[in-house]
Design an enzyme around this catalytic site. Structure first.
Site, PDB file in Angstrom:
ATOM      1  CB  THR A 122       7.645 -37.487  82.463  1.00 46.46           C
ATOM      2  OG1 THR A 122       7.196 -36.420  81.625  1.00 46.46           O
ATOM      3  CG2 THR A 122       7.913 -36.966  83.866  1.00 46.46           C
ATOM      4  CG  ASP A 123       6.522 -42.467  80.402  1.00 42.90           C
ATOM      5  OD1 ASP A 123       5.607 -41.781  80.919  1.00 42.90           O
ATOM      6  OD2 ASP A 123       6.753 -43.633  80.749  1.00 42.90           O
ATOM      7  CD  GLN A 124       1.981 -40.841  74.345  1.00 43.89           C
ATOM      8  OE1 GLN A 124       2.526 -41.899  74.060  1.00 43.89           O
ATOM      9  NE2 GLN A 124       1.123 -40.241  73.543  1.00 43.89           N
ATOM     10  CG  MET A 125       1.749 -43.548  80.071  1.00 43.77           C
ATOM     11  SD  MET A 125       1.874 -45.305  80.493  1.00 43.77           S
ATOM     12  CE  MET A 125       3.654 -45.528  80.530  1.00 43.77           C
ATOM     13  CB  VAL A 171       5.705 -42.627  84.482  1.00 44.32           C
ATOM     14  CG1 VAL A 171       6.682 -43.490  85.265  1.00 44.32           C
ATOM     15  CG2 VAL A 171       4.273 -42.866  84.936  1.00 44.32           C
TER      16      VAL A 171
END
Length: 132
Positions: A15-18, A20
């Site tokens: 996932t990314d920082q959000m 997601v």
């Protein structure tokens, strides 16, 4: 049965920082689905390669509908679409635990002789599996 499904839990590293799932991480999910579709039919990628056959992707289309998020349990559904001469096609989708459609994809793969790098017809035993 031309459809097979597996479950995959989204890992934090995907996932990314959000929280997601990064778009490039869907490709391995779909690859796991195709490998297991074949294994469910009695065909392993390992045995294909040991017999001098590779099955590279030559075309893929991915449509992102909704995001998958960290710790989601995803259902990766792989559907055999067609086989002609040296090509095999799959339609795939990913759904979440609520059965919401998150991503769809289409993959076109080609049977290739590992030594020459040239397209080849699939072996008879594979054709028999695909016809059933």
């Amino acid at each position: 049965m031309n459809e097979h499904q597996i479950n995959v839990r989204v890992r934090y590293s995907e996932t990314d920082q959000m929280s997601v799932v990064y778009h490039g991480n869907y490709v391995p999910y779909f690859e796991m689905g195709r490998v297991e579709w074949l294994r469910n039919k009695g065909i392993s990628y390992k045995s294909l390669e040991e017999n001098g056959i590779a099955l590279p992707i030559v075309s893929m289309t991915i449509n992102y509908k909704k995001p998958a998020r960290y710790d989601d349990l995803l259902k990766v559904i792989t559907k055999f679409k067609s086989q002609s001469s040296v090509k095999i096609e799959f339609d795939c989708e990913i759904r979440n635990e609520n059965d919401e459609l998150l991503t769809t994809a289409q993959f076109l793969l080609v049977f290739v002789d590992i030594n020459s790098g040239k397209p080849i017809a699939p072996p008879k035993y594979i054709l028999e599996v695909l016809e059933n």
